[in-house]
Design a protein around this motif. Structure first.
Motif, PDB file in Angstrom:
ATOM      1  N   MET A   1       0.843  -1.179   0.000  1.00 25.11           N
ATOM      2  CA  MET A   1       0.000   0.000   0.000  1.00 25.11           C
ATOM      3  C   MET A   1       0.887   1.241   0.000  1.00 25.11           C
ATOM      4  O   MET A   1       1.890   1.306   0.684  1.00 25.11           O
ATOM      5  N   THR A   2       0.493   2.219  -0.787  1.00 27.63           N
ATOM      6  CA  THR A   2       1.199   3.486  -0.884  1.00 27.63           C
ATOM      7  C   THR A   2       0.262   4.600  -0.472  1.00 27.63           C
ATOM      8  O   THR A   2      -0.921   4.557  -0.768  1.00 27.63           O
ATOM      9  N   GLN A   3       0.789   5.607   0.193  1.00 29.06           N
ATOM     10  CA  GLN A   3      -0.029   6.737   0.604  1.00 29.06           C
ATOM     11  C   GLN A   3      -0.115   7.754  -0.514  1.00 29.06           C
ATOM     12  O   GLN A   3       0.805   7.910  -1.308  1.00 29.06           O
ATOM     13  N   GLY A   4      -1.221   8.459  -0.547  1.00 27.31           N
ATOM     14  CA  GLY A   4      -1.398   9.529  -1.507  1.00 27.31           C
ATOM     15  C   GLY A   4      -2.108  10.696  -0.866  1.00 27.31           C
ATOM     16  O   GLY A   4      -2.839  10.531   0.110  1.00 27.31           O
ATOM     17  N   TRP A   5      -1.858  11.872  -1.408  1.00 25.91           N
ATOM     18  CA  TRP A   5      -2.461  13.083  -0.890  1.00 25.91           C
ATOM     19  C   TRP A   5      -3.006  13.904  -2.046  1.00 25.91           C
ATOM     20  O   TRP A   5      -2.444  13.902  -3.141  1.00 25.91           O
ATOM     21  N   ILE A   6      -4.063  14.610  -1.786  1.00 24.93           N
ATOM     22  CA  ILE A   6      -4.657  15.521  -2.754  1.00 24.93           C
ATOM     23  C   ILE A   6      -4.620  16.919  -2.152  1.00 24.93           C
ATOM     24  O   ILE A   6      -5.103  17.134  -1.040  1.00 24.93           O
ATOM     25  N   ALA A   7      -4.040  17.849  -2.888  1.00 21.63           N
ATOM     26  CA  ALA A   7      -3.977  19.239  -2.436  1.00 21.63           C
ATOM     27  C   ALA A   7      -5.102  20.011  -3.123  1.00 21.63           C
ATOM     28  O   ALA A   7      -5.020  20.307  -4.304  1.00 21.63           O
ATOM     29  N   GLY A   8      -6.160  20.287  -2.377  1.00 23.28           N
ATOM     30  CA  GLY A   8      -7.277  21.043  -2.911  1.00 23.28           C
ATOM     31  C   GLY A   8      -8.602  20.358  -2.663  1.00 23.28           C
ATOM     32  O   GLY A   8      -8.667  19.142  -2.509  1.00 23.28           O
ATOM     33  N   GLY A   9      -9.647  21.158  -2.646  1.00 27.99           N
ATOM     34  CA  GLY A   9     -10.994  20.650  -2.454  1.00 27.99           C
ATOM     35  C   GLY A   9     -11.549  20.049  -3.733  1.00 27.99           C
ATOM     36  O   GLY A   9     -10.851  19.914  -4.743  1.00 27.99           O
ATOM     37  N   LEU A  10     -12.830  19.718  -3.698  1.00 23.92           N
ATOM     38  CA  LEU A  10     -13.470  19.070  -4.839  1.00 23.92           C
ATOM     39  C   LEU A  10     -13.504  19.952  -6.085  1.00 23.92           C
ATOM     40  O   LEU A  10     -13.506  19.448  -7.202  1.00 23.92           O
ATOM     41  N   SER A  11     -13.518  21.260  -5.915  1.00 23.59           N
ATOM     42  CA  SER A  11     -13.520  22.135  -7.083  1.00 23.59           C
ATOM     43  C   SER A  11     -12.153  22.153  -7.770  1.00 23.59           C
ATOM     44  O   SER A  11     -12.059  22.439  -8.959  1.00 23.59           O
ATOM     45  N   THR A  17     -11.255  11.849  -9.809  1.00 28.05           N
ATOM     46  CA  THR A  17      -9.792  11.776  -9.730  1.00 28.05           C
ATOM     47  C   THR A  17      -9.362  11.129  -8.418  1.00 28.05           C
ATOM     48  O   THR A  17      -8.443  10.305  -8.401  1.00 28.05           O
ATOM     49  N   ALA A  18     -10.030  11.483  -7.332  1.00 32.22           N
ATOM     50  CA  ALA A  18      -9.721  10.876  -6.035  1.00 32.22           C
ATOM     51  C   ALA A  18      -9.989   9.375  -6.072  1.00 32.22           C
ATOM     52  O   ALA A  18      -9.202   8.584  -5.542  1.00 32.22           O
ATOM     53  N   THR A  19     -11.069   8.969  -6.715  1.00 34.16           N
ATOM     54  CA  THR A  19     -11.388   7.545  -6.844  1.00 34.16           C
ATOM     55  C   THR A  19     -10.337   6.825  -7.678  1.00 34.16           C
ATOM     56  O   THR A  19      -9.901   5.721  -7.334  1.00 34.16           O
ATOM     57  N   ASP A  20      -9.931   7.438  -8.776  1.00 29.55           N
ATOM     58  CA  ASP A  20      -8.868   6.845  -9.609  1.00 29.55           C
ATOM     59  C   ASP A  20      -7.581   6.686  -8.810  1.00 29.55           C
ATOM     60  O   ASP A  20      -6.906   5.655  -8.900  1.00 29.55           O
ATOM     61  N   LEU A  21      -7.240   7.688  -8.025  1.00 31.27           N
ATOM     62  CA  LEU A  21      -6.037   7.615  -7.208  1.00 31.27           C
ATOM     63  C   LEU A  21      -6.152   6.522  -6.160  1.00 31.27           C
ATOM     64  O   LEU A  21      -5.203   5.764  -5.932  1.00 31.27           O
ATOM     65  N   GLU A  22      -7.323   6.396  -5.558  1.00 32.73           N
ATOM     66  CA  GLU A  22      -7.540   5.332  -4.575  1.00 32.73           C
ATOM     67  C   GLU A  22      -7.363   3.957  -5.213  1.00 32.73           C
ATOM     68  O   GLU A  22      -6.749   3.063  -4.627  1.00 32.73           O
ATOM     69  N   THR A  23      -7.862   3.787  -6.418  1.00 35.71           N
ATOM     70  CA  THR A  23      -7.710   2.511  -7.134  1.00 35.71           C
ATOM     71  C   THR A  23      -6.230   2.212  -7.385  1.00 35.71           C
ATOM     72  O   THR A  23      -5.779   1.086  -7.184  1.00 35.71           O
ATOM     73  N   LEU A  24      -5.492   3.216  -7.806  1.00 39.60           N
ATOM     74  CA  LEU A  24      -4.062   3.028  -8.083  1.00 39.60           C
ATOM     75  C   LEU A  24      -3.258   2.727  -6.821  1.00 39.60           C
ATOM     76  O   LEU A  24      -2.345   1.902  -6.839  1.00 39.60           O
ATOM     77  N   LEU A  25      -3.601   3.409  -5.736  1.00 40.13           N
ATOM     78  CA  LEU A  25      -2.835   3.276  -4.495  1.00 40.13           C
ATOM     79  C   LEU A  25      -3.242   2.078  -3.650  1.00 40.13           C
ATOM     80  O   LEU A  25      -2.446   1.562  -2.871  1.00 40.13           O
ATOM     81  N   GLY A  26      -4.507   1.702  -3.744  1.00 41.70           N
ATOM     82  CA  GLY A  26      -5.014   0.643  -2.883  1.00 41.70           C
ATOM     83  C   GLY A  26      -5.512   1.168  -1.550  1.00 41.70           C
ATOM     84  O   GLY A  26      -5.870   0.393  -0.662  1.00 41.70           O
ATOM     85  N   SER A  27      -5.524   2.480  -1.386  1.00 41.62           N
ATOM     86  CA  SER A  27      -6.060   3.108  -0.177  1.00 41.62           C
ATOM     87  C   SER A  27      -6.522   4.514  -0.537  1.00 41.62           C
ATOM     88  O   SER A  27      -6.056   5.099  -1.512  1.00 41.62           O
ATOM     89  N   ALA A  28      -7.426   5.039   0.266  1.00 46.08           N
ATOM     90  CA  ALA A  28      -7.965   6.370  -0.004  1.00 46.08           C
ATOM     91  C   ALA A  28      -6.900   7.437   0.246  1.00 46.08           C
ATOM     92  O   ALA A  28      -6.219   7.406   1.274  1.00 46.08           O
ATOM     93  N   PRO A  29      -6.758   8.372  -0.665  1.00 44.44           N
ATOM     94  CA  PRO A  29      -5.821   9.473  -0.436  1.00 44.44           C
ATOM     95  C   PRO A  29      -6.362  10.435   0.613  1.00 44.44           C
ATOM     96  O   PRO A  29      -7.570  10.525   0.830  1.00 44.44           O
TER      97      PRO A  29
END
Length: 66
Positions: A1-11, A17-29
């Protein structure tokens, strides 16, 4: 599992994009966001300091305008 972060709100970074990142990482960013871009910038900076990825010894200045 790898950690991921998103800088910014939904706008700035939409839910798909968050869902795609979660799929790639295996965990929610983790999403760093604020009520505006200034608060988001503060949240990102504070999170980096908390994670020991940065410190407040270095300062960056931006207007926050487009």
């Amino acid at each position: 599992m790898t950690q991921g972060w998103i800088a910014g709100g939904l706008s700035a970074v939409n839910a798909d994009t968050a869902t795609d990142l979660e799929t790639l990482l295996g965990s929610a960013p983790v999403r760093w966001e604020g009520l505006n871009r200034y608060e988001t910038a503060a949240a990102v900076a504070e999170a980096h300091v908390a994670l020991s990825l940065a410190d407040f010894g270095y300062v960056g200045i931006a207007t926050g305008l487009n």
